[in-house]
Design a protein around this motif. Structure first.
Motif, short mmCIF file in Angstrom:
data_model
loop_
_atom_site.label_atom_id
_atom_site.label_comp_id
_atom_site.label_asym_id
_atom_site.label_seq_id
_atom_site.Cartn_x
_atom_site.Cartn_y
_atom_site.Cartn_z
N UNK A 1 2.73 8.92 -8.45
CA UNK A 1 3.30 7.95 -7.51
C UNK A 1 2.37 6.78 -7.23
N UNK A 2 1.20 6.76 -7.84
CA UNK A 2 0.26 5.65 -7.62
C UNK A 2 -0.16 5.53 -6.17
N UNK A 3 -0.50 6.64 -5.54
CA UNK A 3 -0.86 6.66 -4.13
C UNK A 3 -2.24 6.02 -3.93
N UNK A 4 -2.34 5.19 -2.88
CA UNK A 4 -3.61 4.54 -2.55
C UNK A 4 -4.38 5.28 -1.45
N UNK A 5 -3.64 5.98 -0.57
CA UNK A 5 -4.27 6.62 0.59
C UNK A 5 -3.53 7.91 0.91
N UNK A 6 -4.29 8.99 1.10
CA UNK A 6 -3.72 10.30 1.46
C UNK A 6 -4.12 10.62 2.90
N UNK A 7 -3.12 10.95 3.74
CA UNK A 7 -3.37 11.33 5.13
C UNK A 7 -3.09 12.83 5.29
N UNK A 8 -4.06 13.56 5.84
CA UNK A 8 -3.91 15.00 6.08
C UNK A 8 -4.01 15.21 7.58
N UNK A 9 -2.86 15.53 8.21
CA UNK A 9 -2.77 15.51 9.68
C UNK A 9 -3.06 16.88 10.32
N UNK B 1 5.52 3.28 2.13
CA UNK B 1 5.18 1.99 1.53
C UNK B 1 5.00 0.99 2.66
N UNK B 2 3.81 0.42 2.75
CA UNK B 2 3.47 -0.42 3.91
C UNK B 2 2.86 -1.75 3.49
N UNK C 1 -8.22 14.47 -5.21
CA UNK C 1 -7.39 13.45 -4.57
C UNK C 1 -8.07 12.09 -4.53
N UNK C 2 -9.37 12.08 -4.29
CA UNK C 2 -10.06 10.80 -4.14
C UNK C 2 -10.29 10.09 -5.47
N UNK C 3 -10.15 10.84 -6.58
CA UNK C 3 -10.27 10.24 -7.93
C UNK C 3 -11.55 9.42 -8.08
N UNK C 4 -12.67 10.07 -7.79
CA UNK C 4 -13.95 9.40 -7.94
C UNK C 4 -14.19 8.29 -6.94
N UNK D 1 0.85 -1.19 0.00
CA UNK D 1 0.00 0.00 0.00
C UNK D 1 0.89 1.24 0.00
N UNK D 2 0.57 2.19 -0.88
CA UNK D 2 1.36 3.41 -0.99
C UNK D 2 0.54 4.57 -0.39
N UNK D 3 1.13 5.20 0.61
CA UNK D 3 0.43 6.20 1.41
C UNK D 3 1.20 7.51 1.34
N UNK D 4 0.47 8.62 1.27
CA UNK D 4 1.11 9.93 1.27
C UNK D 4 0.65 10.71 2.50
N UNK D 5 1.61 11.26 3.22
CA UNK D 5 1.35 11.99 4.47
C UNK D 5 1.66 13.47 4.26
N UNK D 6 0.67 14.31 4.51
CA UNK D 6 0.82 15.76 4.42
C UNK D 6 0.06 16.41 5.58
#
Length: 432
Positions: free
Chosen positions: A38-46, A280-281, A70-73, A1-6
């Motif tokens: 980057x083929x992100x699967x999940x975006x985290x907004x902290x 990457x998890x 971001x959610x791409x539908x 799973x590819x995750x992006x943290x912002x």
């Protein structure tokens, strides 16, 4: 799973009264392009999505546009928690619509999340399989394993609706606060499972973190620092918001990071690299993290023009730091003419501060000062107050005339007072 943290977007924030919305729009564009590339699967907004609890309409519009892109539908997960600058209720007002697009908005530490409504399992879209107080489980398309997140929005005493310590002792309060945060993480973390990707996200200040001047405290009730031991041991990665400098939290049992703000929001952040974190998890394995640097914000730079205004003009003509916000310190011998200030600002739109630096004036003793003529004493005073500027003769003459007038008034007052005293003394003698 590819995750992006912002985190810490602070949409709507200004710099010394200057709008940053253009840069914030560019950041959202850059972020949306990045998650696609980057083929992100999940975006985290902290947290701290907005700069105030009552953000301008353009800031809210930008946020909702960002969520939609971001959610791409509904094929990509997006999870956001409230920071200390956010209004929790306002942030979550769109939750009934957002959840259908794979978006989880979480406002208060004790709010209870619910799963997707029964029967909702569309093909190729994010589904909230399970949820509760402080946690959510998502099934994301293209990811064979579920992701479980423990979520702790900004946990001030007021938002927890708890009084953690009635003592005024700062150390005692800090310990009790940190212990309470640890208890909440442990409670929410009971949802973690070995076969899932287990993550945690919060908006708080972990002890030892490096601050900058742009982190303005906005809170009701105290919110001291949290010890590193309070971070949830069962998580594979802890995504934090609040500190604007991207950094790894040292001393924790699991990888814990602040992604930092995407833009520099004060000149104390001059030279900071702005970034987001790619994670990457896989279930049961250590995560891999990569820092991805951003380029959408204009740099903040400090100019020190020791050669005066001519040097500033030369830098402008050369196009130095043409895209930057500038904090100018210029060495001068006299007060800067307002026309010169106007000319500089007209030529360089992002010239924020203009601070004159005057040469040090000669210091004189009280005894020496008492021996100076009045006009010279006034000149010294004027130079002290203006950083060395020389008063014109008209101003000196005006000062001396006021002194003469004051002396004349004083003499008249003394004479009048003597007359009154003499008259009173005469009346008393007659009475006697």
């Amino acid at each position: 799973m590819r995750i992006l943290h912002t985190s810490d977007w602070h949409l709507g924030r200004m710099l010394e009264g200057r709008s940053r919305i253009e840069e914030q729009i560019k950041f959202i564009d850059e972020l949306c392009l990045l998650v696609e590339d980057e083929g992100i699967d999940l975006v985290l907004i902290a947290g701290d999505i907005f700069d105030t609890v009552n953000p301008p309409a353009i800031a809210e519009e930008l946020f909702y546009d960002a969520l939609n892109r971001l959610t791409a539908g509904g094929t990509r997960g997006v999870v956001a928690v409230a920071g200390n600058h956010d209004n929790p209720e306002r942030l979550c007002a769109a939750s009934p619509l957002a959840v259908r697009q794979g978006i989880t908005l979480y406002g208060l530490p004790k709010d209870v999340l619910t799963p997707s409504f029964p029967g909702y399992s569309p093909e190729g879209r994010v589904v909230r399989k399970a949820a509760g107080q402080g946690w959510v489980e998502l099934q994301i398309p293209k990811c064979p394993d579920p992701v479980i997140l423990t979520l702790l929005p900004y946990p001030s005493e007021s938002r927890l609706n708890e009084v953690l310590n009635s003592s005024l002792d700062e150390e005692s309060l800090r310990q009790d606060y940190s212990k309470r945060v640890q208890e909440l993480f442990a409670l929410f973390g009971q949802a973690f499972r070995p076969e899932a990707v287990n993550l945690a996200m919060s908006h708080l200040f972990v002890r030892g973190g490096m601050q900058s001047e742009s982190e303005r405290p906005i809170q009701l009730g105290s919110a001291p620092t949290v010890e590193v031991e309070a971070m949830p041991a069962g998580a594979q990665y802890v995504a934090l918001g609040h500190l604007h400098r991207a950094q790894v939290v040292k001393g924790t049992l699991v990888p814990t990071r602040y992604s930092g703000s995407p833009l520099a929001y004060s000149f104390s952040e001059t030279g900071y690299a702005k970034s987001v974190v790619l994670i990457e998890a896989f279930p049961g394995k250590p995560v891999e993290t990569h820092e991805i640097f951003l380029s959408s914000g204009y740099p903040l730079v400090k100019w020190q023009a020791k050669e005066g205004l001519a040097q500033v003009q030369r830098w402008i003509d050369e196009g130095r730091d043409s895209q930057a916000w500038i904090d100018l310190e210029v060495h001068v011998t006299n007060v800067i003419n307002p026309q010169d200030i106007h000319s500089l600002r007209r030529q360089r739109e992002r010239l924020i501060n203009i601070r004159p630096v005057f040469p040090e004036t000669e210091q004189i003793t009280s005894e020496a000062r008492s021996k100076l003529p009045l006009d010279e004493l006034f000149r010294k005073f004027y130079q002290d107050k203006t950083g060395g500027a020389e008063p014109d003769q008209e101003l000196v003459s005006m000062f001396l005339s006021l002194i003469d007038q004051d002396k004349a008034d004083s003499k008249r007052n003394v004479s009048a007072n003597l007359d009154c005293i003499g008259e009173s003394a005469g009346k008393e003698a007659e009475t006697a």
